[in-house]
Design an enzyme around this catalytic site. Structure first.
Site, PDB file in Angstrom:
ATOM      1  N   GLU A 105      43.642  37.089  24.945  1.00 18.22           N
ATOM      2  CA  GLU A 105      44.878  37.529  25.615  1.00 18.22           C
ATOM      3  C   GLU A 105      45.568  36.348  26.304  1.00 18.22           C
ATOM      4  O   GLU A 105      46.788  36.238  26.277  1.00 18.22           O
ATOM      5  CB  GLU A 105      44.569  38.651  26.615  1.00 18.22           C
ATOM      6  N   GLU A 125      36.637  44.291  23.392  1.00 20.39           N
ATOM      7  CA  GLU A 125      36.517  45.211  24.535  1.00 20.39           C
ATOM      8  C   GLU A 125      35.968  46.570  24.166  1.00 20.39           C
ATOM      9  O   GLU A 125      35.196  47.180  24.906  1.00 20.39           O
ATOM     10  CB  GLU A 125      37.888  45.391  25.209  1.00 20.39           C
TER      11      GLU A 125
END
Ligand code: NAD
Length: 697
Positions: A105, A125
């Site tokens: 990210e 995740e």
């Protein structure tokens, strides 16, 4: 500035280096350091661009998992990312090792990304029960389109640099020194006056996406994501990226992220994450005892297990000899191995070259003298003490000093097997699960005299074979099968009391197991347990409740799938269990014969009757020191018995329910069914003290 992030200058380029070993996790200090470093770079008048790089062995490999479940200390990751993306000077991420989760990210808010060829990028995740919560779900689809974004976000699997380049996640692969290459790339961007690439402003790939893409994707996930919470929320985030403006998409991502964060599943999956790391730690076998490297191995017996074990070893690059009693058995065993590999090649999951390499490492023999120089020998012959002891006696004669003598026994006493040798310190149980080349669990069984070095070598071999090794003490059934015994016992009693196999199996699969106890028995072969029960019949206390159902089904020649019938009926060539009126009749007749009035049994009772024995026996196993810690028991059940990962394993699951509540239910069953339901002392003590498994019991 935080000492976890450094700022320096290389000519006209500012270099921001994250140094938070081992994986540069994005903890509070790193977040603050990034903000400060970017501010410094912006203020540095002589600097025209920034390169962001990881110190040590990797780029930023993710969030700091220790901060999970707690409120995030400012600055949050979002703030860092906004700051990076808003930098008026170009920022280039230079990736080596892995850019995972928050790390990717971060890279996606840089204006460009370069990577070495060995780098991997991904958003894992979902494997922790959550989803990328810092814009990853909104930026990745804008960069690569919804399809690949869905794959990456819902599976959590990373992609390599080459694929990342093709997909556009990475702009250039650097073949020489990464920092040099990144500096050159940044200089080029400045020289060409390229406009900054802000992924948040790109919407070409997310505009006009057919809603059917998401409907189809959900359908394709049904099997693999059954029962899971997070993967379905992941799809929603990508859908939002395609339907909403960036800012609104981010808000949606945040909502869904919070839902995941607050879910029970997230807690369970983080528990599993830590449990997998704990399991390798053995209190009295310190890491300083490294154990041996296995250079070559031998397997005794080329049956179901021996063949699978040999494949495991060969897959790990270890040459392996298989010893069998007859040429016929040997040829059959080697033939099965070859066929298994060929099936994988035909399916496309294995390259022909990999098959050839593995087959090249496997050889057969009928002579014990041939295997004497192996570093380890793993015995997988018939489950009979006499046969095992004879084999170990021979191994003691011919194996070189220092070799490890392992047995794959699932029930027999390791100490008795070891007594057939003059080197019990070298003897250990290595209990593989079927199919051995697929199942991740390896129970290591420690005999009374097994040396620490032998244990360390076994754990090391597990790792080499990409298995998860769990150390167990020596007792009947070790950890997993001893617990399974209580589960199967209750499942059979439920049939006598009013349930049918399909009802029990449905409750268990609805809970999240891939199979219920009866379909599992049919798959594994009912004759195995039958033989074991017959062996133990003489020593069974006369007043102990015993269900004759399993034996009666075997007496009818129904051994499960392999005979086309067991607790269920199977159409020729099919593995689908069909309820069978013959079995229903048998069950009803057995209830009548035992004088049990059949009753309607609620699903809740089925669930607790089947699963609480796992917890109770687990508690006894802990008390006896057979398992080192409760989370090891969870690891066994998750990796060897199909317990749903999102429930964290039987011990964690019980703790979530509340140990006091579990004990109260058991007391009720104890009143009805007797002492097999008496809660284990450790369970009672913890429940009364309001403590959990990790507390001193
Ligand atoms: P199997 O019957 O398929 O294979 C046993 C093989 O051993 C046969 O090929 C036989 O020819 C060979 N053999 C017998 N005596 C021998 C000797 N003296 N020397 C060399 N070879 C000999 O059995 P399996 O299912 O592979 O089980 C093997 C062991 O693994 C047993 O101890 C079993 O309890 C254990 N185990 C089985 C499973 C399972 O699911 N099948 C799971 C875990 C552990």
């Amino acid at each position: 500035m935080s000492d976890l992030v450094q700022y320096s200058r290389k000519g006209a380029i500012g270099v921001v280096t994250v140094n938070n070993p081992p994986v540069n996790a994005l903890g509070h200090g790193v977040r603050q350091g990034l903000i400060d470093a970017v501010a410094q770079g912006e203020a540095d008048a002589g600097v025209t661009a920034l390169v962001l790089i990881g110190g040590g062995r990797t780029f930023i490999a993710g969030a700091d998992i220790r901060e999970f479940g707690k409120p995030m200390r400012a600055p949050g990751l979002q703030e860092v990312l906004e700051r990076l993306e808003a930098s008026p000077k170009p920022v280039v991420a230079a990736i080596h090792g892995t850019a995972l989760g928050g790390g990717l990210e971060v890279a996606l808010t840089c204006h460009w990304r370069v990577a070495v060829a060995s780098a991997q990028v991904g958003l894992p995740e979902v494997k922790l029960g959550i989803l990328p919560g810092a814009g990853g779900t909104q930026r990745l689809p804008r960069l690569v389109g919804p399809k690949l974004a869905l794959d990456m976000i819902t599976t959590g699997n990373p992609i390599g640099a080459k694929k990342a380049l093709e997909a556009g996640v990475v702009d250039e692969i650097i073949s020489g020194d990464l920092l040099e290459g990144a500096l050159a790339f940044a200089a080029k961007v400045v020289a060409e006056k390229r406009p900054l690439r802000l992924i948040s402003r790109m919407d070409e790939k997310v505009r006009g996406v057919d809603p059917a893409v998401f409907a189809d994707y959900r359908k394709s996930m049904e099997r693999r994501a059954r029962g899971y919470f997070a993967p379905w929320r992941c799809v929603e985030t990508v859908e939002a990226a395609c339907a909403l403006p960036f800012k609104e998409g981010l808000a949606r991502e945040r909502e869904l992220f919070t839902q995941c964060m607050e879910s029970e599943q997230r807690k369970a999956m983080i528990h599993v994450f830590f449990a997998e790391r704990e399991v390798a730690k053995i209190p009295d076998v310190p890491a300083s005892i490294e154990g041996k490297t296995i250079g070559r191995a031998a397997v005794i017996g080329a049956g179901t297990m021996g063949g699978g074990i040999a494949m495991n070893l060969a897959n790990a690059g270890i040459p392996v000899q298989i010893l069998e009693v007859s040429q016929e058995a040997l040829s059959r065993g080697l033939g099965v191995i070859e066929k298994n590999y060929a099936t994988s090649v035909a399916r496309g999951s294995l390259a022909q070259a990999a098959m050839d390499k593995a087959m090249g490492l496997i050889s057969g023999t009928q002579r014990f003298e041939d295997i004497g120089q192996s570093d380890i020998v793993i015995e997988a012959v018939f489950e009979e003490m006499g046969v095992k002891k004879e084999v170990f006696g021979k191994l003691d004669q011919i194996m070189k000093p220092g070799a490890i003598l392992a047995s794959n026994t699932s029930t027999l006493d390791i100490d008795e097997i070891a007594s057939a040798t003059k080197r019990p310190e070298a003897v250990i149980g290595l209990h593989f699960f079927s199919p051995a080349n697929v199942m991740r669990l390896l129970e290591l069984v420690r005999g009374a005299k097994t040396s620490k070095e032998t244990i360390a070598s076994g754990m090391r071999l597990a790792k080499t074979m990409r298995k998860i090794g769990v150390l167990a003490g020596n007792c009947d059934g070790f950890i997993g099968n001893r617990m399974l015994h209580g589960y199967l016992r209750e499942a059979n009693f439920l049939l006598e009391e009013g349930a049918l196999p399909q009802q029990v199996d449905k409750v268990i699969t609805d809970f999240g197991f891939p199979m219920g106890p009866f379909a599992m028995g049919d798959l594994a072969g009912l004759d195995v347990g039958w033989r074991i029960r017959k062996g133990k019949a003489a020593s069974r206390p006369k007043d102990e409740r015993y269900s004759p159902l399993g034996d009666r089904i075997c007496e009818m020649g129904r051994f499960g799938q392999k005979t086309g019938a067991g607790f269920y009926h199977y159409e020729a060539g099919s593995r689908t269990p069909t309820p069978d009126p013959v079995i229903e009749k048998l069950i009803l007749a057995t209830s009548a014969e035992l004088g049990i009035a059949r009753r309607q049994i609620a699903d809740e009772e089925i669930l607790t009757r089947c699963l609480y024995p796992l917890v109770n026996i687990g508690a006894a196993i802990l008390e006896e020191g057979i398992a080192i810690r409760a989370s090891d028991i969870d690891i066994v059940y998750l990796n060897g018995y199909g317990f749903p990962p999102y429930r964290g394993g039987p011990m964690f699951w019980a703790e979530q329910i509340g140990l006091a509540k579990v004990v109260a239910t058991m007391r009720g069953y104890e009143a009805q069914h007797g002492p097999s339901w008496t809660p284990a002392p450790r369970l009672v003590r913890l429940a009364e003290a309001g403590k959990g498994w990790a507390d001193a019991g």
